[in-house]
Each structure stands twice: as C-alpha cells, then as structure tokens.
Enzyme design. Sequence first.
Site, PDB file in Angstrom:
ATOM      1  N   HIS A 327      45.499  37.330  39.378  1.00  0.00           N
ATOM      2  CA  HIS A 327      45.131  38.025  38.153  1.00  0.00           C
ATOM      3  C   HIS A 327      44.130  37.250  37.309  1.00  0.00           C
ATOM      4  CE1 HIS A 327      48.530  40.725  38.999  1.00  0.00           C
ATOM      5  NE2 HIS A 327      47.917  41.558  38.193  1.00  0.00           N
ATOM      6  N   GLY A 328      44.024  35.979  37.481  1.00  0.00           N
ATOM      7  CA  GLY A 328      43.035  35.263  36.700  1.00  0.00           C
ATOM      8  C   GLY A 328      43.174  33.765  36.797  1.00  0.00           C
TER       9      GLY A 328
END
Length: 478
Positions: A327-328
């Site tokens: 996700h990041g």
Amino acid sequence: MLFNSFEFMLFLPIVFLLYWFVFRARRWQNMLVVVASYVFYGWWDWRFLLLIALTSACSYGSGLLLERNEGRRRRQMAVSAANIVLNIAILCVFKYYNFFADSLDTLLSSLFGYHLDWATLEVVLPVGISFYTFQALSYTIDVYQRKLPATHDAVEFFAYISFFPQLVAGPIERATNLLPQFQRDRRFDYARAVDGMRQMLWGLLKKLVVADNCAMVVNDYWSQYEELPVASLFLLGVFFTIQIYCDFSGYSDIAIGCARLFGINLKQNFNFPYFSRSIPEFWRRWHISLMTWFRDYIYFPLGGSRCSKAKAIRNVYVVWAVSGLWHGANWTFVVWGLYHATLLAICNILGINTKPTTSRTLLPSFKETLQMAVTFFLAVIGWIIFRAETMEQAAGFLKAMFTNRLFVIQMIFGKTYLLYAVALIAVEWLQRDKQHALQLPSTGLCRWALVRYAIYAAIVYVIFTCSGKVQTFIYFQF
C-alpha cells in the site's frame, strides 16, 4: 486521465464508438484497447509508458519461454523466477528504494551520526505500478503452474496488462479471467452496457458527492487533532473511513461498469464491507482482488491454514506485512498491516471466522448490529493509522482520541456530508444482495421505466449540485 475529468468524458465515447462501429474485428478491437489504454495512461506522463511496456514485454516473453521449455521444470523455474525478480525489482526501485534508504539513513545517523543523503534517488512513482505489476506476475505464475497456456498474441497480452478501465487502481485481474476475454469475439450487449452505465453512475455518486466532500473535512481538520475533543476525533476517523470506501469502491464501480461497455467482465472488488460482522469477513469483502491475490500467491504457498495454528498465524503476519508495504512506502502502512494481522490472529485463536452472508431481513438483529458496530470501530482505528503521515502522528491521534477532552462537544463542519454518507449506506443496505446499488428490481415502482429514469436523473442532479472539490483517487498513490 481521471475518470471524473472532462477529458475522460470526451475520451470514453470516442473509444466506445470506434470499438463497436469501426474496429469490429476482434484483433482490431484489441489493438484499439492497447492504443486507447496507452493514451489514457500516458496522459499523466508519457515516460510511464516505457515502464508498463517493459513490464508487458518481459512477462509476455516469459510465457513463451515457459512454453518452449515445457517438461524442463528447472529451466521453467529459472524463467519464472527471473521475470518475478525483474518485476519486483522495478517496483522496489520506483516505490521503495528511497523509503529503505531514508530508513537506513535514520538508523545510521541515530547510532553513529553518519548520513546517507547521497543514497536517495530523484524518481517519480508511476501511477498504478503496484496494480499492473501484480497483474503481470499472476500471468507468469499461472503459466508456470500450468493453469493457463501461454499466449502467442502480443496484442492480446498488452491489452490484458494495460486495459484502461482497471489499469491504475484495479481490480487486479488474473490472466485466467481477463486474458481469455481478449481471445474471443465480443458482441455488443445492450442490457450489459446499460447496467455498466448504471454502475458507473453509482460509482461517480460515491466518489464525487460522498468521498470528495468527506475529504475536505478530513484534510481541513486532520493536522489539528491535538486541539479536538474525543467525539470530534472519532467523527473525523469516521469521515476518513467513509471517504476511503466511497473513493476506492467508487473507482471500482466506474472501472467495472466501464469495462462492461466494451463487453469485458471484471471481478467484483467490493462487497459492501462495512456490513461485515467480523474482521475476517471484512477482508473477504474489501479489495477482494488484492486479498485473493495475496491468498493464492503468498498465503497458500506458505501453507495457509492447513498447518499448525502457530504457523498459520505466522503466515497471516507475513501476508499482512507484505500487504502493508504494497500500500505504500511508509511505516504507517506496515503498522496498519500488522494491526490487522493481529486482529485476524486473535480471531483465529478464538475461532471467529464469519463468512459473508446476505441477511434477508429489512433490519439486522441486535447481535448483528453489535457485531457490525464493533467491526466498524476496529476498521476506523486501522484507517486512522493508514491515513497518518507518520507513526508519530498516528500515535498522537490515537492517544488524543482516548484522552482528550471527553465530555466536550465541538462540532466540525460536514454534517451535511455525513447525511450523504448515511443515505448512500442505507441504499446499499437495501441493495446488499445485488452486484451494485443501482441494480433496481423489476417489481414495485421500479418496474416502470419512468420511475427508473427519474432515479437516474435525480442522481445526475445530485452529482452536479453537491459534488465536492475534485480530489485524486486515493489508491492512485499505490
């Protein structure tokens, strides 16, 4: 190019008309899909096209090499591993290199006073790289596992990787589902196209009216968490919880509906997750395409749940650590992943494994309401960690949420936006047994075409009059 942009409003009908009325042969339709998808993707930055073309070419070539070496599993394993490593390396350089370099710099400077400022790179994160990389990886793995024959048609394969409706934020499609659809002739289906437009309309309502308005509240107040009382902080967390759902599921609705205009069926990506009665059920309903990807390609190969309970819990933590990083490039995402891994581990130990079911009653029972409320609260806590810019901010927000002025009521603006969300969720509850909320029944008042068109017209009116300030889709950054 954004779905909610004027450019896309011109782009879509042009491609649609060319697709069905000019390039009617399958090969030419596939070629148009590739060209249109590259125009759509290159609208942000033409340099991104070089990367997606490289990923596509390498994955396409890996399939041919796997087929050529049929029966020689060692060579096939080497080919598969090489393509997997290459794709993950590209993803890591663009998405994670600076994150790990900065983390190492922080560690070394705190221990030895030595800085690695020179180690970071000036790179731009390509939009949607995590999505199309996973889609390419699934093809190589499935061909290696003999779930799918290698395709010899490069146009079909490039269309599979770059199909513009789901290119930058999913759903993450499998080659076993999407690629065969580019390998057979497609005929225009009026009913399917109309239903696709309904789903797009519902997705636009979610994004423009609910998500973008909630975003204005969240963006204005998030950095002021130290000054807000407990009730306002919890409400702020609810606003972001609604924002991220309506933003991402709205994108998925638009993508799935748009694909249906071209005779392509994409998999359902959201199944009304906030009606879940447990965290395991929540993750069977949220971002389904990603969760099933991790299940099939990481969780099951590790042994899944068909091993000792300790190893099963270990597998859950591995999957969710990877999910957080996917996700990041921020420790907040990793901690968010580990938070949900802990909740899932607790559910595993307690034997809580609620499967998605559709209640036929108008209102949920007291027990179901309590279960949904607890699950929603746990999701809110997780989304606060997810939204935070740093771990310090996440910890500070959560601490303030339980220790700030408890009996003080300080209203934040956005009460009207909350009513939009309540109305939307009420409609989705009533339509929870459908693929999307605008699949209207053919009974009662909705059996009359005039009533249905009045509903569509009302939604269009609400979109034009109540939309918030345009915000980029949240999942574009992943």
